[in-house]
Motif scaffolding. Structure first.
Motif, short mmCIF file in Angstrom:
data_model
loop_
_atom_site.label_atom_id
_atom_site.label_comp_id
_atom_site.label_asym_id
_atom_site.label_seq_id
_atom_site.Cartn_x
_atom_site.Cartn_y
_atom_site.Cartn_z
N ASP A 35 5.82 24.04 1.66
CA ASP A 35 5.92 23.45 0.33
C ASP A 35 5.22 22.11 0.43
O ASP A 35 5.65 21.23 1.17
CB ASP A 35 7.38 23.26 -0.06
N THR A 36 4.13 21.95 -0.28
CA THR A 36 3.30 20.77 -0.12
C THR A 36 3.65 19.64 -1.10
O THR A 36 2.95 18.64 -1.15
CB THR A 36 1.81 21.13 -0.27
N THR A 37 4.74 19.79 -1.83
CA THR A 37 5.10 18.76 -2.82
C THR A 37 5.24 17.39 -2.17
O THR A 37 4.65 16.41 -2.65
CB THR A 37 6.41 19.15 -3.53
N LEU A 38 6.01 17.30 -1.09
CA LEU A 38 6.20 16.00 -0.42
C LEU A 38 4.90 15.52 0.21
O LEU A 38 4.60 14.32 0.18
CB LEU A 38 7.29 16.10 0.64
N LEU A 39 4.12 16.45 0.76
CA LEU A 39 2.84 16.10 1.36
C LEU A 39 1.90 15.50 0.32
O LEU A 39 1.24 14.50 0.55
CB LEU A 39 2.22 17.33 2.02
N VAL A 40 1.86 16.12 -0.86
CA VAL A 40 1.00 15.62 -1.94
C VAL A 40 1.44 14.23 -2.37
O VAL A 40 0.62 13.33 -2.55
CB VAL A 40 0.98 16.60 -3.14
N GLU A 41 2.75 14.02 -2.50
CA GLU A 41 3.26 12.70 -2.90
C GLU A 41 2.91 11.64 -1.86
O GLU A 41 2.53 10.53 -2.21
CB GLU A 41 4.77 12.76 -3.15
N GLN A 42 3.06 11.98 -0.59
CA GLN A 42 2.72 11.02 0.48
C GLN A 42 1.22 10.71 0.47
O GLN A 42 0.81 9.56 0.64
CB GLN A 42 3.14 11.55 1.85
N THR A 43 0.41 11.75 0.25
CA THR A 43 -1.04 11.56 0.19
C THR A 43 -1.42 10.67 -0.98
O THR A 43 -2.26 9.77 -0.85
CB THR A 43 -1.75 12.92 0.11
N LYS A 45 0.51 8.40 -2.36
CA LYS A 45 0.97 7.04 -2.02
C LYS A 45 -0.04 6.35 -1.11
O LYS A 45 -0.41 5.19 -1.33
CB LYS A 45 2.34 7.11 -1.34
N THR A 46 -0.51 7.06 -0.09
CA THR A 46 -1.50 6.50 0.84
C THR A 46 -2.79 6.17 0.10
O THR A 46 -3.39 5.11 0.32
CB THR A 46 -1.76 7.49 1.99
N LEU A 47 -3.23 7.06 -0.76
CA LEU A 47 -4.44 6.84 -1.54
C LEU A 47 -4.32 5.57 -2.38
O LEU A 47 -5.23 4.72 -2.37
CB LEU A 47 -4.73 8.04 -2.44
N LEU A 48 -3.21 5.42 -3.08
CA LEU A 48 -3.03 4.25 -3.93
C LEU A 48 -2.95 2.97 -3.12
O LEU A 48 -3.44 1.92 -3.55
CB LEU A 48 -1.80 4.43 -4.82
N GLU A 49 -2.35 3.03 -1.93
CA GLU A 49 -2.34 1.86 -1.04
C GLU A 49 -3.76 1.50 -0.63
O GLU A 49 -4.13 0.31 -0.59
CB GLU A 49 -1.49 2.14 0.19
N ASN A 50 -4.57 2.51 -0.31
CA ASN A 50 -5.97 2.26 0.07
C ASN A 50 -6.75 1.67 -1.09
O ASN A 50 -7.55 0.74 -0.90
CB ASN A 50 -6.63 3.54 0.57
N VAL A 51 -6.54 2.21 -2.28
CA VAL A 51 -7.23 1.69 -3.47
C VAL A 51 -6.83 0.23 -3.70
O VAL A 51 -7.67 -0.62 -4.01
CB VAL A 51 -6.94 2.56 -4.71
N SER A 52 -5.55 -0.05 -3.53
CA SER A 52 -5.07 -1.42 -3.72
C SER A 52 -5.77 -2.37 -2.76
O SER A 52 -6.19 -3.47 -3.16
CB SER A 52 -3.56 -1.46 -3.50
N ARG A 53 -5.91 -1.96 -1.50
CA ARG A 53 -6.61 -2.81 -0.52
C ARG A 53 -8.08 -2.99 -0.91
O ARG A 53 -8.62 -4.09 -0.81
CB ARG A 53 -6.53 -2.17 0.88
N LEU A 54 -8.72 -1.92 -1.36
CA LEU A 54 -10.12 -2.02 -1.76
C LEU A 54 -10.30 -2.96 -2.95
O LEU A 54 -11.23 -3.77 -2.98
CB LEU A 54 -10.68 -0.64 -2.10
N ILE A 55 -9.39 -2.86 -3.91
CA ILE A 55 -9.47 -3.74 -5.07
C ILE A 55 -9.26 -5.19 -4.65
O ILE A 55 -9.98 -6.09 -5.09
CB ILE A 55 -8.47 -3.31 -6.16
#
Length: 88
Positions: A35-43, A45-55
């Motif tokens: 069940d990839t629901t939690l995996l997708v949510e973690q991914t 979250k990581t993506l948004l953290e990376n975007v935040s750093r880039l911004i």
């Protein structure tokens, strides 16, 4: 064997899928899709953290909010236009 793929390559692929939690093994029965629901949510979250750093880095370099907004709008417009073509 029919596809002439090296068994080591297949085993490595399964190991990577298991490490990333896309599949899980059941002894004596094989591998199953997780069940990839939690995996997708973690991914996400990581993506948004990376975007935040880039911004933040862009802001330090003088990139204006409007430039980021234009980029995001352009990316989403492109995605929306692809959706319209698929649904037509």
């Amino acid at each position: 064997m029919d596809l002439s793929i090296n068994p080591n390559t297949i085993q490595k692929a399964y190991s990577l899928l298991e490490q990333e939690r896309y599949i899980y093994p059941v002894k004596g029965r094989g591998n199953f899709v997780s069940d990839t629901t939690l995996l997708v949510e973690q991914t996400k979250k990581t993506l948004l953290e990376n975007v935040s750093r880039l911004i933040a880095n862009g802001k330090e370099l003088g990139v204006k909010r409007a430039e980021f907004t234009q980029l995001v709008d352009r990316i989403y417009r492109k995605e929306d236009s692809h959706d319209r073509v698929k649904n037509a």
